[in-house]
Write a protein that holds these residues in place. Structure first.
Motif, PDB file in Angstrom:
ATOM      1  N   LEU A  91      14.637  79.608  52.225  1.00 20.72           N
ATOM      2  CA  LEU A  91      15.695  79.314  53.176  1.00 20.72           C
ATOM      3  C   LEU A  91      16.745  78.390  52.565  1.00 20.72           C
ATOM      4  N   SER A  92      16.317  77.471  51.724  1.00 15.15           N
ATOM      5  CA  SER A  92      17.269  76.590  51.041  1.00 15.15           C
ATOM      6  C   SER A  92      18.171  77.399  50.112  1.00 15.15           C
ATOM      7  N   CYS A  93      17.617  78.421  49.475  1.00 13.43           N
ATOM      8  CA  CYS A  93      18.430  79.302  48.630  1.00 13.43           C
ATOM      9  C   CYS A  93      19.451  80.063  49.472  1.00 13.43           C
ATOM     10  N   PHE A  94      19.025  80.551  50.626  1.00 13.32           N
ATOM     11  CA  PHE A  94      19.957  81.254  51.517  1.00 13.32           C
ATOM     12  C   PHE A  94      21.029  80.310  52.050  1.00 13.32           C
ATOM     13  N   GLN A  95      20.715  79.023  52.137  1.00 12.11           N
ATOM     14  CA  GLN A  95      21.664  78.069  52.702  1.00 12.11           C
ATOM     15  C   GLN A  95      22.873  77.851  51.803  1.00 12.11           C
ATOM     16  N   ALA A  96      22.769  78.123  50.511  1.00 13.49           N
ATOM     17  CA  ALA A  96      23.851  77.827  49.566  1.00 13.49           C
ATOM     18  C   ALA A  96      25.196  78.305  50.103  1.00 13.49           C
ATOM     19  N   LEU A  98      26.374  77.570  53.025  1.00 18.76           N
ATOM     20  CA  LEU A  98      26.315  77.643  54.482  1.00 18.76           C
ATOM     21  C   LEU A  98      25.703  76.358  55.030  1.00 18.76           C
ATOM     22  N   SER A  99      25.623  76.255  56.350  1.00 16.59           N
ATOM     23  CA  SER A  99      25.000  75.085  56.969  1.00 16.59           C
ATOM     24  C   SER A  99      23.522  75.365  57.205  1.00 16.59           C
ATOM     25  N   TRP A 100      22.719  74.304  57.191  1.00 17.55           N
ATOM     26  CA  TRP A 100      21.298  74.462  57.477  1.00 17.55           C
ATOM     27  C   TRP A 100      21.084  74.913  58.912  1.00 17.55           C
ATOM     28  N   GLU A 101      21.955  74.489  59.810  1.00 16.46           N
ATOM     29  CA  GLU A 101      21.829  74.907  61.212  1.00 16.46           C
ATOM     30  C   GLU A 101      21.968  76.417  61.328  1.00 16.46           C
ATOM     31  N   CYS A 102      22.890  76.999  60.561  1.00 18.69           N
ATOM     32  CA  CYS A 102      23.063  78.457  60.568  1.00 18.69           C
ATOM     33  C   CYS A 102      21.776  79.146  60.134  1.00 18.69           C
ATOM     34  N   ILE A 103      21.152  78.639  59.085  1.00 20.59           N
ATOM     35  CA  ILE A 103      19.913  79.229  58.586  1.00 20.59           C
ATOM     36  C   ILE A 103      18.787  79.042  59.601  1.00 20.59           C
ATOM     37  N   LEU A 104      18.707  77.854  60.181  1.00 20.42           N
ATOM     38  CA  LEU A 104      17.644  77.564  61.141  1.00 20.42           C
ATOM     39  C   LEU A 104      17.736  78.480  62.358  1.00 20.42           C
ATOM     40  N   ASN A 105      18.946  78.793  62.789  1.00 21.40           N
ATOM     41  CA  ASN A 105      19.129  79.675  63.939  1.00 21.40           C
ATOM     42  C   ASN A 105      18.622  81.094  63.659  1.00 21.40           C
ATOM     43  N   LYS A 106      18.536  81.474  62.387  1.00 21.10           N
ATOM     44  CA  LYS A 106      18.067  82.807  61.999  1.00 21.10           C
ATOM     45  C   LYS A 106      16.638  82.779  61.451  1.00 21.10           C
ATOM     46  N   ARG A 107      15.966  81.678  61.617  1.00 24.57           N
ATOM     47  CA  ARG A 107      14.669  81.494  60.962  1.00 24.57           C
ATOM     48  C   ARG A 107      13.655  82.547  61.344  1.00 24.57           C
ATOM     49  N   ALA A 109      14.161  85.529  62.418  1.00 25.09           N
ATOM     50  CA  ALA A 109      14.559  86.811  61.838  1.00 25.09           C
ATOM     51  C   ALA A 109      14.213  86.858  60.354  1.00 25.09           C
ATOM     52  N   PHE A 110      14.420  85.751  59.658  1.00 26.59           N
ATOM     53  CA  PHE A 110      14.037  85.684  58.243  1.00 26.59           C
ATOM     54  C   PHE A 110      12.526  85.888  58.092  1.00 26.59           C
ATOM     55  N   ARG A 111      11.754  85.290  58.972  1.00 26.70           N
ATOM     56  CA  ARG A 111      10.295  85.428  58.871  1.00 26.70           C
ATOM     57  C   ARG A 111       9.867  86.879  59.049  1.00 26.70           C
ATOM     58  N   GLN A 112      10.499  87.567  59.983  1.00 30.25           N
ATOM     59  CA  GLN A 112      10.168  88.973  60.186  1.00 30.25           C
ATOM     60  C   GLN A 112      10.598  89.812  58.987  1.00 30.25           C
ATOM     61  N   ALA A 113      11.783  89.531  58.467  1.00 26.91           N
ATOM     62  CA  ALA A 113      12.314  90.324  57.360  1.00 26.91           C
ATOM     63  C   ALA A 113      11.531  90.118  56.065  1.00 26.91           C
ATOM     64  N   PHE A 114      11.002  88.904  55.880  1.00 22.46           N
ATOM     65  CA  PHE A 114      10.316  88.578  54.625  1.00 22.46           C
ATOM     66  C   PHE A 114       8.803  88.370  54.817  1.00 22.46           C
ATOM     67  N   CYS A 115       8.220  89.143  55.752  1.00 26.64           N
ATOM     68  CA  CYS A 115       6.759  89.160  55.930  1.00 26.64           C
ATOM     69  C   CYS A 115       6.188  87.759  56.091  1.00 26.64           C
ATOM     70  N   ASP A 136      20.655  94.192  57.229  1.00 27.66           N
ATOM     71  CA  ASP A 136      20.066  93.615  58.433  1.00 27.66           C
ATOM     72  C   ASP A 136      20.987  92.523  58.983  1.00 27.66           C
ATOM     73  N   PRO A 137      21.621  92.757  60.143  1.00 25.27           N
ATOM     74  CA  PRO A 137      22.570  91.773  60.676  1.00 25.27           C
ATOM     75  C   PRO A 137      21.920  90.500  61.213  1.00 25.27           C
ATOM     76  N   SER A 138      20.582  90.494  61.332  1.00 27.65           N
ATOM     77  CA  SER A 138      19.918  89.320  61.895  1.00 27.65           C
ATOM     78  C   SER A 138      19.675  88.228  60.854  1.00 27.65           C
ATOM     79  N   ILE A 139      19.883  88.550  59.563  1.00 28.49           N
ATOM     80  CA  ILE A 139      19.712  87.557  58.510  1.00 28.49           C
ATOM     81  C   ILE A 139      21.027  87.420  57.731  1.00 28.49           C
ATOM     82  N   ILE A 140      21.009  86.638  56.677  1.00 30.61           N
ATOM     83  CA  ILE A 140      22.179  86.525  55.796  1.00 30.61           C
ATOM     84  C   ILE A 140      22.175  87.729  54.863  1.00 30.61           C
ATOM     85  N   ARG A 141      23.178  88.591  54.981  1.00 28.78           N
ATOM     86  CA  ARG A 141      23.170  89.859  54.244  1.00 28.78           C
ATOM     87  C   ARG A 141      23.808  89.705  52.865  1.00 28.78           C
ATOM     88  N   SER A 142      23.262  88.828  52.097  1.00 32.12           N
ATOM     89  CA  SER A 142      23.737  88.619  50.722  1.00 32.12           C
ATOM     90  C   SER A 142      22.731  89.238  49.766  1.00 32.12           C
TER      91      SER A 142
END
Length: 234
Positions: A91-96, A98-107, A109-115, A136-142
């Motif tokens: 999640l810290s890598c995805f945050q680069a 961006l804000s941590w709040e943005c990542i936390l709001n998608k947490r 969805a990230f858990r589902q996407a990454f098993c 997947d629009p529910s996560i950061i699509r990078s």
């Protein structure tokens, strides 16, 4: 020549008379801002009094209950579980950028996407899976960040095989005891850890990203002076 006496900066507004406890009894909390006037005069790295009369770090958003829960119960708490360490690192890598709040709001969805950040499963994601996640629009699509997390999972497995666990690897960098440090976004230690991780093959692991991970995993307790959790590391 006589040196001029330094001028003391004064706030542009008068400080109110002492009121309820909190912020040394001078709080004028504005519900539209996470900081009160007196806290502002103390600088950006001092905690603010929240509407529930609890002083918390100024970065947390009073309007976001999940962020409040994260600040109060998870951020800065020592983590020793390999899967959760990998989750926080990913999640810290995805945050680069961006804000941590943005990542936390998608947490979730990230858990589902990454098993649920199972290292073994993520490490074998193939190109087709990466392409699906990039749509997947529910996560950061990078796609570069998604590829990085897959590669980092492979490196994490190698670390586990070499050292025994991610827990032992990461915590060895702080001599197995949490550090207490505030007011920083990187440090010589995070730079050294980032350098070692890059040498092992990880990516999206600059000193700032690694420092954010170290704070979230509790290797560094960064709660601000005045925060009710700051005194835990007196």
């Amino acid at each position: 020549m006589t040196k001029a006496r330094p001028r003391t900066l004064q706030p542009e507004y008068p400080l109110p008379a002492p009121q309820a406890p909190g912020c040394s009894g001078f709080c004028t909390f504005n519900p539209h801002s996470p900081r009160c006037q007196r806290c502002q005069t103390r600088g950006a790295h001092y905690a603010a009094l929240w509407p529930d009369n609890t002083p918390r770090c100024s970065w947390a958003n009073p309007q976001n209950p999940s962020y409040l829960d994260y600040h109060d119960h998870e951020w800065g708490v020592p983590c020793h579980d390999d899967r959760r360490l990998f989750e926080l690192f990913a999640l810290s890598c995805f945050q680069a950028g961006l804000s941590w709040e943005c990542i936390l709001n998608k947490r979730e969805a990230f858990r589902q996407a990454f098993c649920d950040f199972d290292i073994d499963q993520v490490s074998v994601f193939d190109a087709e899976k990466i392409d699906l996640l990039a749509c997947d629009p529910s996560i950061i699509r990078s796609k570069p960040k998604i590829r990085a997390v897959v590669k980092n999972a492979q490196v994490a497995k190698a670390i586990q095989q070499e050292i025994g666990s991610l827990d032992r690897y990461f915590w060895s960098w702080v001599d197995f005891e949490p550090m207490h440090e505030t007011g920083h976004t990187s440090s010589p230690l995070s730079a050294a850890l980032a350098k070692d991780l890059k040498a092992r093959g990880m990516s999206f692991v600059g000193p700032t990203t690694v420092y954010a991970f170290m704070q979230s995993a509790g290797l560094i307790n960064g709660h601000q002076p005045g925060c009710f959790l700051y005194s835990d590391f007196g």
